[in-house]
Design an enzyme around this catalytic site. Sequence first.
Site, PDB file in Angstrom:
ATOM      1  N   PRO A 285       0.816  -1.208   0.000  1.00  0.00           N
ATOM      2  CA  PRO A 285       0.000   0.000   0.000  1.00  0.00           C
ATOM      3  C   PRO A 285       0.856   1.267   0.000  1.00  0.00           C
ATOM      4  O   PRO A 285       1.874   1.328   0.684  1.00  0.00           O
ATOM      5  CB  PRO A 285      -0.772  -0.107   1.324  1.00  0.00           C
ATOM      6  CG  PRO A 285       0.133  -0.897   2.216  1.00  0.00           C
ATOM      7  CD  PRO A 285       0.926  -1.824   1.328  1.00  0.00           C
ATOM      8  N   GLY A 286       0.452   2.242  -0.778  1.00  0.00           N
ATOM      9  CA  GLY A 286       1.139   3.529  -0.765  1.00  0.00           C
ATOM     10  C   GLY A 286       0.142   4.618  -0.410  1.00  0.00           C
ATOM     11  O   GLY A 286       0.079   5.124   0.707  1.00  0.00           O
ATOM     12  N   ARG A 324      -1.365  15.600  -9.950  1.00  0.00           N
ATOM     13  CA  ARG A 324      -2.511  14.705 -10.192  1.00  0.00           C
ATOM     14  C   ARG A 324      -3.669  15.374 -10.942  1.00  0.00           C
ATOM     15  O   ARG A 324      -4.220  14.773 -11.870  1.00  0.00           O
ATOM     16  CB  ARG A 324      -2.994  14.078  -8.888  1.00  0.00           C
ATOM     17  CG  ARG A 324      -1.910  13.249  -8.174  1.00  0.00           C
ATOM     18  CD  ARG A 324      -2.459  12.480  -6.997  1.00  0.00           C
ATOM     19  NE  ARG A 324      -3.383  11.461  -7.401  1.00  0.00           N
ATOM     20  CZ  ARG A 324      -4.697  11.549  -7.345  1.00  0.00           C
ATOM     21  NH1 ARG A 324      -5.279  12.607  -6.848  1.00  0.00           N
ATOM     22  NH2 ARG A 324      -5.447  10.571  -7.767  1.00  0.00           N
ATOM     23  N   TYR A 328      -4.343  13.501 -14.360  1.00  0.00           N
ATOM     24  CA  TYR A 328      -5.474  12.559 -14.412  1.00  0.00           C
ATOM     25  C   TYR A 328      -6.833  13.260 -14.307  1.00  0.00           C
ATOM     26  O   TYR A 328      -7.839  12.582 -14.126  1.00  0.00           O
ATOM     27  CB  TYR A 328      -5.443  11.584 -13.218  1.00  0.00           C
ATOM     28  CG  TYR A 328      -4.140  10.940 -12.878  1.00  0.00           C
ATOM     29  CD1 TYR A 328      -3.407  10.253 -13.832  1.00  0.00           C
ATOM     30  CD2 TYR A 328      -3.667  10.977 -11.568  1.00  0.00           C
ATOM     31  CE1 TYR A 328      -2.215   9.635 -13.480  1.00  0.00           C
ATOM     32  CE2 TYR A 328      -2.484  10.357 -11.211  1.00  0.00           C
ATOM     33  CZ  TYR A 328      -1.761   9.687 -12.178  1.00  0.00           C
ATOM     34  OH  TYR A 328      -0.592   9.067 -11.828  1.00  0.00           O
ATOM     35  N   CYS A 354       3.073  27.842 -16.478  1.00  0.00           N
ATOM     36  CA  CYS A 354       2.714  28.281 -17.822  1.00  0.00           C
ATOM     37  C   CYS A 354       2.125  27.126 -18.643  1.00  0.00           C
ATOM     38  O   CYS A 354       2.731  26.678 -19.612  1.00  0.00           O
ATOM     39  CB  CYS A 354       3.975  28.839 -18.476  1.00  0.00           C
ATOM     40  SG  CYS A 354       3.627  29.728 -19.959  1.00  0.00           S
ATOM     41  N   GLU A 355       1.012  26.600 -18.204  1.00  0.00           N
ATOM     42  CA  GLU A 355       0.302  25.510 -18.878  1.00  0.00           C
ATOM     43  C   GLU A 355      -1.187  25.691 -18.556  1.00  0.00           C
ATOM     44  O   GLU A 355      -1.535  25.887 -17.390  1.00  0.00           O
ATOM     45  CB  GLU A 355       0.704  24.125 -18.320  1.00  0.00           C
ATOM     46  CG  GLU A 355       2.133  23.715 -18.524  1.00  0.00           C
ATOM     47  CD  GLU A 355       2.463  23.285 -19.940  1.00  0.00           C
ATOM     48  OE1 GLU A 355       1.562  22.847 -20.684  1.00  0.00           O
ATOM     49  OE2 GLU A 355       3.641  23.416 -20.297  1.00  0.00           O
ATOM     50  N   TYR A 383       1.784  10.806  -3.980  1.00  0.00           N
ATOM     51  CA  TYR A 383       1.946  11.241  -5.354  1.00  0.00           C
ATOM     52  C   TYR A 383       1.838  12.772  -5.476  1.00  0.00           C
ATOM     53  O   TYR A 383       1.408  13.294  -6.501  1.00  0.00           O
ATOM     54  CB  TYR A 383       0.943  10.523  -6.279  1.00  0.00           C
ATOM     55  CG  TYR A 383       1.021   9.019  -6.117  1.00  0.00           C
ATOM     56  CD1 TYR A 383       2.099   8.310  -6.615  1.00  0.00           C
ATOM     57  CD2 TYR A 383       0.040   8.309  -5.406  1.00  0.00           C
ATOM     58  CE1 TYR A 383       2.201   6.930  -6.429  1.00  0.00           C
ATOM     59  CE2 TYR A 383       0.142   6.933  -5.212  1.00  0.00           C
ATOM     60  CZ  TYR A 383       1.227   6.252  -5.735  1.00  0.00           C
ATOM     61  OH  TYR A 383       1.328   4.901  -5.549  1.00  0.00           O
TER      62      TYR A 383
HETATM   63  N1  PLP Z   1       2.838  -1.761  -6.025  1.00  0.00           N
HETATM   64  C1  PLP Z   1       3.025  -1.525  -7.336  1.00  0.00           C
HETATM   65  C2  PLP Z   1       3.663  -2.578  -8.158  1.00  0.00           C
HETATM   66  C3  PLP Z   1       2.614  -0.324  -7.920  1.00  0.00           C
HETATM   67  O1  PLP Z   1       2.809  -0.092  -9.211  1.00  0.00           O
HETATM   68  C4  PLP Z   1       1.991   0.651  -7.089  1.00  0.00           C
HETATM   69  C5  PLP Z   1       1.501   1.916  -7.651  1.00  0.00           C
HETATM   70  O2  PLP Z   1       0.987   2.014  -8.706  1.00  0.00           O
HETATM   71  C6  PLP Z   1       1.828   0.360  -5.719  1.00  0.00           C
HETATM   72  C7  PLP Z   1       2.266  -0.847  -5.216  1.00  0.00           C
HETATM   73  C8  PLP Z   1       1.198   1.339  -4.790  1.00  0.00           C
HETATM   74  O3  PLP Z   1      -0.108   1.605  -5.143  1.00  0.00           O
HETATM   75  P1  PLP Z   1      -1.027   2.486  -4.203  1.00  0.00           P
HETATM   76  O4  PLP Z   1      -0.287   3.731  -3.898  1.00  0.00           O
HETATM   77  O5  PLP Z   1      -2.234   2.723  -5.018  1.00  0.00           O
HETATM   78  O6  PLP Z   1      -1.328   1.674  -2.984  1.00  0.00           O
END
Ligand code: PLP
Length: 432
Positions: A285-286, A324, A328, A354-355, A383
């Site tokens: 998880p990130g 982001r 996106y 400048c975009e 992110y």
């Molecule tokens: N693991 C992999 C292989 C990833 O590419 C990513 C992000 O895209 C993550 C973990 C972390 O994802 P998230 O931040 O959505 O939990």
Amino acid sequence: MISGGIVESRFVAGFSLVDHHLQCDGVDLGAIAAVEGTPLYVYSAELLRARFHALDDAFGTYPHALHYALKANSNLAIGRLLHGLGSCADANSIWEIDVARRMGFRPDQIVFTGVGKSPEELERAVTLGLKAINVESAGELARIEALAVAHGQPARVAVRINPDIDAKSHPHISTGLKINKFGVPVDAARELFTTLSGRPYLKLVAVHVHIGSQVTSLEPLRGAAEFVAAIAVELRRMGMELEYVDVGGGLGISYDGSPVIEPRAYVEAIVDAVRPTGLPIVIEPGRSIVGPAGVLLGRVIDLKPRNAISDFAVLDAGMTELMRPALYGAFHRIEPLRASGAEPRHYELVGPVCESSDVVGRDRMLPPLAIGDVVAIRDAGAYGSAMASNYNRRPLPAEVMVDDGHWHVIRRRQSIDDMLALEFGGKGAPVR
Ligand code: PLP
């Protein structure tokens, strides 16, 4: 770390309005901005802890490891905090591995993912003896094997399989469909497995999937876990016992305040799927840990009419600090630091870059803004800083962590000298 002020106030973990002022862990964000300036990332240590524990505790006694995905935010202080809580790490480049090592993670606590690993990256990864290199292709597996043989050191590998599962996330952050560049198609993976038993320098320790990021429906996540569990069973029948399964990251967060999957429900779904194998679970998880634990503070530096009903509010924070929305079309809540009962006005909140895509918040209703007001762009912990750039020669902002009623600068603001330190001013690099 540089210590900032101490502000006495009622303590609430994370970001909340207290007496009409937005606070982080009980510290007034306005006070922090006044001292540290803007744009500025501010993180709540207490919320980081709470979000790590919410996932970790949900496993109960089921064997597992959380490998925090450094790509979401690899500030040293954040990584060290998570390491101290018992997290392991998921790194996406050899440089993230180096950062992870400096955070305190041992090689056997690091998994290495990434769709394109250079020969130099693979060599370091093999010699470090990581928990696993998550392999993306048959060719990469062969290159790892050659390095392992050359160094006389068997490599621990996990095969990343592309399960062809639609994560139903934004197309730019969906990774689990056949058309995406990630992983090995399942049939090709099966072929690889049949060759692995005769390859003494490759130790298959796991199978890996990651179907995407900001996934907000449970079914694809459950499906991915069921998928790796089924592969693990197949491998067991072939006489190949794995050490664990890696179901990747991707758990989404609520950017707009609407309900999302609770960590408990997510963990329950993946544990239910994997339990029949008896194998430990790795998750990566990130966003779900660090996203809501950070805000980006930006100051209003100009106001001008847009149309009959709306004004532009130009902030000193934009796509260079939070990519982001431009990348996106992502939505982030934006709030003034001081709540007001005044009649809201319609704003287009834009950055200074400048975009034309540098729009931080479209069509927002906010209390009337004045030049110099500071707003908080919420859920910018993941992110945000990690994707920041020097475009338009804008320096990287400072980062601050609030912990136990204090704030600490965990990264100072980049200076123009920092930015130019790598350049040779037209004289060229020294001849080697
Ligand atoms: N693991 C992999 C292989 C990833 O590419 C990513 C992000 O895209 C993550 C973990 C972390 O994802 P998230 O931040 O959505 O939990």
